[in-house]
Write an enzyme that holds these catalytic residues in place. Structure first.
Site, mmCIF file in Angstrom:
data_model
loop_
_atom_site.group_PDB
_atom_site.id
_atom_site.type_symbol
_atom_site.label_atom_id
_atom_site.label_comp_id
_atom_site.label_asym_id
_atom_site.label_seq_id
_atom_site.Cartn_x
_atom_site.Cartn_y
_atom_site.Cartn_z
ATOM 1 N N LYS A 1 2.843 11.394 6.882
ATOM 2 C CA LYS A 1 2.018 11.199 8.089
ATOM 3 C C LYS A 1 2.529 11.977 9.304
ATOM 4 C CE LYS A 1 0.082 6.722 6.674
ATOM 5 N NZ LYS A 1 -1.322 6.926 6.412
ATOM 6 N N ASP B 1 9.432 3.080 1.568
ATOM 7 C CA ASP B 1 8.251 3.863 1.923
ATOM 8 C C ASP B 1 8.046 3.711 3.431
ATOM 9 O OD1 ASP B 1 5.754 4.835 2.533
ATOM 10 O OD2 ASP B 1 4.711 3.875 0.863
ATOM 11 N N PHE C 1 0.854 -1.188 0.000
ATOM 12 C CA PHE C 1 0.000 0.000 0.000
ATOM 13 C C PHE C 1 0.887 1.234 0.000
ATOM 14 C CE2 PHE C 1 -2.541 3.506 1.399
ATOM 15 C CZ PHE C 1 -3.698 3.318 0.676
#
Ligand SMILES: Cc1ncc(COP(=O)(O)O)c(C=O)c1O
Length: 410
Positions: free
Chosen positions: A262, A233, A148
């Site tokens: 984030k 990531d 993801f």
């Protein structure tokens, strides 16, 4: 334990309005948050919940952290947005802090995680053509099953999850998926056209999948052997979440391109970045890439404070301590419903032999907000500032919820 999640008229009204006027592209829990502080959420009826979602790890520093809030307010009164048509007095300090902390020469600031992943993909392709000498248009990026990385068209092209891609084509070519954790398959997937391997060092959305120890190190070695960039990531795993500053640190690996997001915005403001050393990042020239909001003074001030909080409050160590305590407590629960407890630091997955939504709902009734990720996996990821009292609160109520779903009342 008293059930606390009966929906009031006010909550019902808000949910109905959201469903009426908003696109139905999410399936949220019916907890309508009105305010939040630290590890706690309050709904519109004044009920309190322990937040074990942390906005998918974007609130590592805890909700409404006073220091980040102060930085945001102070900067909002001065200047918020200049675009990169001009320079601003906050971006340089932020970039210096970020690059020093992460150990890279340069960073390219963006806003959302997906944008930073796109940045890394473009940079890796550029490097493939201009440094490795791949024929233009032929570059391949190796990705992993169940990955993801976000929701843009290029990123879903790299996904192996059919519902993320269905009827969104034509998709972007050049992604080669291999099974996560399968080193031999990875070796076979590398060709002279491979410019990068893009990996989540622990798969979060994929169900908190932790690769075998040393897997990242072996990939790194493969990358060096075949002149391929290692792109990590760390949007979800980074900035302390897994009990290291970055999950790659656990295997002693420094990526060629690091992607963060984030928690970089401290839960206040979207801030993301791709980082690399000069021989790679230097390939971007004026006009090659950008974003109106990327590196804006408000985001830079917020992200600077967000980084200070992670370092000065020793959130990496706290994640390691709290994560070990929670995982130990979860593993001690003898329940046939629990198949596996896994994770690292405060990124924890509980694999169940039933739909995780069922446990998530039972937890909500007991004052805990935690969400299913895959069908049978519940993710536990509270803010890293969680203290011992909140951990005890969590474990007590979790035990009670598990017992209740095992023995449902008739
Ligand atoms: C590993 C990873 N990469 C990328 C993203 C996308 O970030 P954003 O939702 O900010 O675009 C996410 C979001 O959950 C993520 O977990």
């Amino acid at each position: 334990m008293k059930a606390m999640h009966a929906l009031s008229g006010r909550a019902r009204e808000l949910i109905d309005a959201e469903e009426r006027y908003g696109a139905h592209n999410y399936h949220p829990l019916d907890l309508v948050v009105e305010h939040a502080e630290g590890v706690w959420l309050w709904d519109v009826d004044g009920n309190r919940y322990l937040d074990c979602i942390s906005a998918y790890s974007a609130v590592n520093q805890g909700h409404a952290h006073p220091r980040i809030l102060a930085a945001m307010i102070e900067q909002a009164k001065r200047v918020t947005l200049t675009s990169r048509a001009l320079r601003n007095d906050r971006m340089p300090g932020f970039l210096e802090k970020l690059t020093r902390l992460c150990g890279f020469d340069m960073a390219l600031p963006m806003n959302t995680g997906a944008e930073a992943v796109e940045t890394a993909m473009k940079l890796a392709r550029r490097w493939g053509y201009e440094v490795k000498g791949i024929r233009d248009g032929a570059a391949e990026i190796v990705v992993f099953s169940n990955n993801f990385h976000g929701r843009t068209t290029a990123i879903i092209s790299a996904s192996t999850t059919p519902e993320y891609k269905r009827h969104f084509g034509p998709l972007v070519p050049g992604f080669v998926p291999v099974a996560y954790g399968d080193f031999e398959a990875l070796e076979r997937a590398i060709t002279p056209n491979t410019c990068a391997i893009l990996i989540e060092p622990i798969q979060g959305e994929g169900g908190v999948i932790v690769p075998p120890d040393g897997f990242l190190k072996r990939i790194w070695g493969l990358c060096k052997e075949h002149q391929v960039l290692f792109v990590a990531d760390e949007i979800q795993t980074g900035l302390g979440r897994t009990g290291d500053l970055f999950a790659c640190d656990y295997d002693g690996v420094k990526p060629d391109i690091l992607v963060v997001g984030k928690a970089l915005g401290g839960g206040f403001y979207p801030v993301s970045a791709a980082l690399a050393d000069e021989p790679v990042m230097g390939l971007f020239k004026p006009g090659d890439h950008g974003s109106t909001f990327g590196g804006n003074p408000l985001g830079s001030a917020v992200a600077s404070a967000a980084l200070d909080v992670i370092v000065e409050e020793k959130l990496v160590q706290r994640a390691r301590y709290a994560g070990a305590k929670i995982m130990q407590g979860l593993r001690a629960i003898a329940s046939p419903a629990i198949v596996d407890v896994r994770g690292r630091g405060l990124l924890i997955g509980v694999e169940l032999n039933l739909r995780a939504r069922i446990l998530s709902k039972a937890l909500l009734e007991r004052g805990i907000a935690a969400k299913d990720t895959q069908e049978t996996v519940l993710r536990i990821a509270p803010p890293l500032v969680i203290d011992d009292d909140a951990i005890d609160y969590f474990l007590d109520r979790f035990k009670d919820a598990v017992a209740a779903i095992q023995a449902p009342t008739a």
